[in-house]
Motif scaffolding. Structure first.
Motif, PDB file in Angstrom:
ATOM      1  N   SER A 208       0.783  -1.295   0.003  1.00  0.00           N
ATOM      2  CA  SER A 208      -0.013   0.000   0.160  1.00  0.00           C
ATOM      3  C   SER A 208       0.905   1.135  -0.070  1.00  0.00           C
ATOM      4  O   SER A 208       0.391   2.363   0.545  1.00  0.00           O
ATOM      5  CB  SER A 208      -0.931  -0.040   1.169  1.00  0.00           C
TER       6      SER A 208
ATOM      7  N   GLN B  19       2.667   3.893  -2.286  1.00  0.00           N
ATOM      8  CA  GLN B  19       2.550   4.248  -3.631  1.00  0.00           C
ATOM      9  C   GLN B  19       4.234   4.393  -4.303  1.00  0.00           C
ATOM     10  O   GLN B  19       4.551   4.027  -5.403  1.00  0.00           O
ATOM     11  CB  GLN B  19       2.071   5.561  -3.888  1.00  0.00           C
TER      12      GLN B  19
ATOM     13  N   LYS C 156       4.187   9.817   9.906  1.00  0.00           N
ATOM     14  CA  LYS C 156       3.152  10.194   9.009  1.00  0.00           C
ATOM     15  C   LYS C 156       3.670  11.134   7.854  1.00  0.00           C
ATOM     16  O   LYS C 156       3.098  10.824   6.716  1.00  0.00           O
ATOM     17  CB  LYS C 156       1.906  10.701   9.638  1.00  0.00           C
TER      18      LYS C 156
ATOM     19  N   LYS D   1       3.732   9.641   4.164  1.00  0.00           N
ATOM     20  CA  LYS D   1       2.995  10.621   3.262  1.00  0.00           C
ATOM     21  C   LYS D   1       3.892  11.224   2.022  1.00  0.00           C
ATOM     22  O   LYS D   1       3.371  11.064   0.960  1.00  0.00           O
ATOM     23  CB  LYS D   1       2.231  11.789   3.817  1.00  0.00           C
TER      24      LYS D   1
ATOM     25  N   ILE E 167       0.470   6.975   0.524  1.00  0.00           N
ATOM     26  CA  ILE E 167      -0.014   6.118   1.071  1.00  0.00           C
ATOM     27  C   ILE E 167      -1.651   5.765   0.341  1.00  0.00           C
ATOM     28  O   ILE E 167      -2.325   6.542   0.173  1.00  0.00           O
ATOM     29  CB  ILE E 167      -0.823   6.537   2.474  1.00  0.00           C
ATOM     30  N   LYS E 168      -1.477   4.569  -0.197  1.00  0.00           N
ATOM     31  CA  LYS E 168      -2.669   4.175  -0.928  1.00  0.00           C
ATOM     32  C   LYS E 168      -3.994   4.110  -0.095  1.00  0.00           C
ATOM     33  O   LYS E 168      -4.134   3.885   1.212  1.00  0.00           O
ATOM     34  CB  LYS E 168      -2.818   2.755  -1.619  1.00  0.00           C
ATOM     35  N   ASP E 169      -5.032   4.046  -0.949  1.00  0.00           N
ATOM     36  CA  ASP E 169      -6.498   4.203   0.007  1.00  0.00           C
ATOM     37  C   ASP E 169      -6.604   3.050   0.731  1.00  0.00           C
ATOM     38  O   ASP E 169      -7.320   2.972   1.641  1.00  0.00           O
ATOM     39  CB  ASP E 169      -7.627   4.582  -1.031  1.00  0.00           C
ATOM     40  N   ASP E 170      -6.254   1.806   0.375  1.00  0.00           N
ATOM     41  CA  ASP E 170      -6.291   0.466   1.220  1.00  0.00           C
ATOM     42  C   ASP E 170      -5.512   0.278   2.118  1.00  0.00           C
ATOM     43  O   ASP E 170      -5.642  -0.820   2.881  1.00  0.00           O
ATOM     44  CB  ASP E 170      -6.418  -0.680  -0.039  1.00  0.00           C
TER      45      ASP E 170
ATOM     46  N   LYS F 164      -4.179   4.313  12.042  1.00  0.00           N
ATOM     47  CA  LYS F 164      -4.510   5.463  12.878  1.00  0.00           C
ATOM     48  C   LYS F 164      -3.740   5.993  13.929  1.00  0.00           C
ATOM     49  O   LYS F 164      -3.308   6.880  14.278  1.00  0.00           O
ATOM     50  CB  LYS F 164      -5.874   5.116  13.454  1.00  0.00           C
TER      51      LYS F 164
ATOM     52  N   ASN G  92      -1.955  -3.443   3.365  1.00  0.00           N
ATOM     53  CA  ASN G  92      -3.344  -3.394   3.098  1.00  0.00           C
ATOM     54  C   ASN G  92      -4.097  -4.437   3.792  1.00  0.00           C
ATOM     55  O   ASN G  92      -5.317  -4.786   3.346  1.00  0.00           O
ATOM     56  CB  ASN G  92      -3.736  -3.728   1.526  1.00  0.00           C
TER      57      ASN G  92
END
Length: 456
Positions: free
Chosen positions: A155, A157, A215, A219, A223-226, A255, A304
């Motif tokens: 996950s 990119q 983070k 970033k 960071i992929k959406d999954d 999180k 993921n």
């Protein structure tokens, strides 16, 4: 080197040559290659299948002389094991940069700090506990200039690698005081006992860490959406020496990883991170079991799925989903991974066992913490928890740091007293007065801390 073992006096710290010159310590020999150390010191051969050693009569006599008695079950002694009489002798096992720690295990090194040595608001490096799962990279092999951190995973990119210098240059620096506690802190109080290092209360610390936010680095790599989890890998090696095995590779949900306080750190208390605590780079996710704060950090993966590294699956760092009777054999499917640590307190002054001869009140102080939460109140008792007195409680310097509490106690008459401390977190959860929730691995004991005082 001679195969004559070290004497009882110096066996804790050194092995000797025939001419009496000091060479390397017994712990160093066993850390480097335990089977070779068996051969070198005791002329002991090892069956690779059973991992049991074959010991000659002459070597058995030498080992018996070293420990001071015959060894009836020497043939059953596991290979690569330092006899406890040598590993835990009165002469202290020196951990470079540490002072006063109690060594629980020497392979891997695990050592805790007596409560009275944790009285500082910010834990000094010399009193930071040590919890290792494998063998640290050799200190002489660590080159800070060439050390790299790889960011990858299904996950991620744009996978990238950063040197420590590039991390310092490309990202904002942040410093937080963060509570780090072993998930098994307090394990020694469970009955029936649980396997693992028998920590009492000293596998906790709250130093400052300086580094870059996880983070920000993630970033920058995309960071992929999954993405749902991160996992870490370090440069430490498995106790077996097998390079294909990871000693530990844990992680946290996204999180937690994306919290402001989750750091990729290169400094502790404004100095290099101590060698045994992860030099030159480590992950720090305060408030959760220390095992998620990977040391000797060289890779983070964005996943993921829930990370599936070593010691992510039950029973490691897992507890029963529902209360069980002590001694229950809990199916792995009925266990859940530990996230935030529970509310807890520690009396750091006075030292347990003192005599209070002053006619005035006794000042008591310590720290309290509550995983992802904050502590709203600390109470102390001198009558075994029948009545409680509210302590003065300071705010934390930042989120996920412990909080200082103080109290002044009067005693009605001379005699033996126990001072108990009970913290209550921001959601109203209070420490229990007895050991809570038995579990097979002895995690999350947050029973009230207590010390003994003689009033003269």
């Amino acid at each position: 080197m001679s195969k004559t073992p070290p004497t009882t006096r110096d066996s804790k710290t050194q092995a000797t040559q025939p001419d009496g010159k000091t060479t390397r310590g017994i712990h160093e020999l066993y850390a480097e290659d335990p089977l070779a150390a068996d051969k070198e010191l005791w002329d002991r051969e090892t069956d690779p299948l059973s991992r049991r050693g074959f010991i000659k009569r002459s070597s058995l006599l030498a080992m018996a002389a070293a420990v001071g008695a015959s060894i009836p079950f020497a043939d059953k002694m596991p290979a690569g094991l330092i006899p406890a009489a040598l590993a835990q002798s009165d002469e202290p096992f020196n951990i470079e940069g540490k002072e006063g720690l109690t060594v629980l295990n020497d392979r891997p090194i695990n050592a805790e700090t007596p409560p009275h040595l944790l009285d500082d608001d910010v834990t000094p490096a010399k009193h930071m506990f040590v919890r290792n799962n494998g063998l640290p990279p050799k200190q002489s092999s660590i080159d800070v200039d060439s050390w790299t951190l790889e960011i990858a995973g299904e996950s991620c990119q744009n996978p990238k690698s950063f040197t420590i210098a590039e991390l310092k240059k490309q990202f904002d620096h942040h410093t937080y005081q963060l509570t780090v506690e072993c998930g098994g802190n307090g394990r020694a109080e469970f009955n029936p006992s649980a396997s693992g290092n028998q920590w009492t209360t000293g596998a906790v610390a709250c130093p400052t860490y300086t580094g870059v936010r996880v983070k920000d680095v993630l970033k920058a790599c995309g960071i992929k959406d999954d993405a749902v989890y991160i996992g870490y890998y370090g440069a430490d090696t498995h106790l077996s020496g097998d390079p294909s095995k990871e000693p530990i590779s844990r992680g946290v949900p996204m999180k937690k990883a994306l919290e402001d306080e989750s750091l990729i750190a290169w400094a502790m208390n404004d100095e290099d991170i101590p060698y045994q605590n992860g030099y030159p780079l480590r992950l720090v996710c305060g408030g959760w079991p220390g095992s998620v704060s990977g040391k000797w950090l060289n890779k983070i993966v964005i996943r993921n799925q829930r990370h599936d590294g070593t010691k992510m699956a039950p029973p490691s760092y897992s507890v029963p989903k529902h209360p069980v009777a002590p001694g229950t054999d809990v199916p792995l499917d009925d266990m859940v991974t530990i996230h935030s640590m529970p509310v807890k307190s520690l009396i750091t002054f006075p030292k347990s066992g003192i005599t209070h001869s002053d006619s005035g009140p006794l000042e008591v102080r310590g720290h309290a913490w509550a995983g992802d939460l904050s502590v709203k109140e600390v109470q102390v008792s001198t009558d075994f928890g029948v009545t409680w007195q509210k302590a003065e409680l300071k705010d934390a310097p930042n989120r996920l740091a412990w909080q200082r509490f103080t109290a002044k106690l009067d005693f009605p008459e001379p005699g033996y007293y126990e001072i108990w401390a009970k913290a209550i977190d921001s959601e109203g959860n209070a420490q229990p007065m007895v050991v809570p929730g038995w579990n097979p691995k002895g995690y999350l004991n947050n029973a009230c801390h207590r010390i003994a005082v003689q009033v003269a």
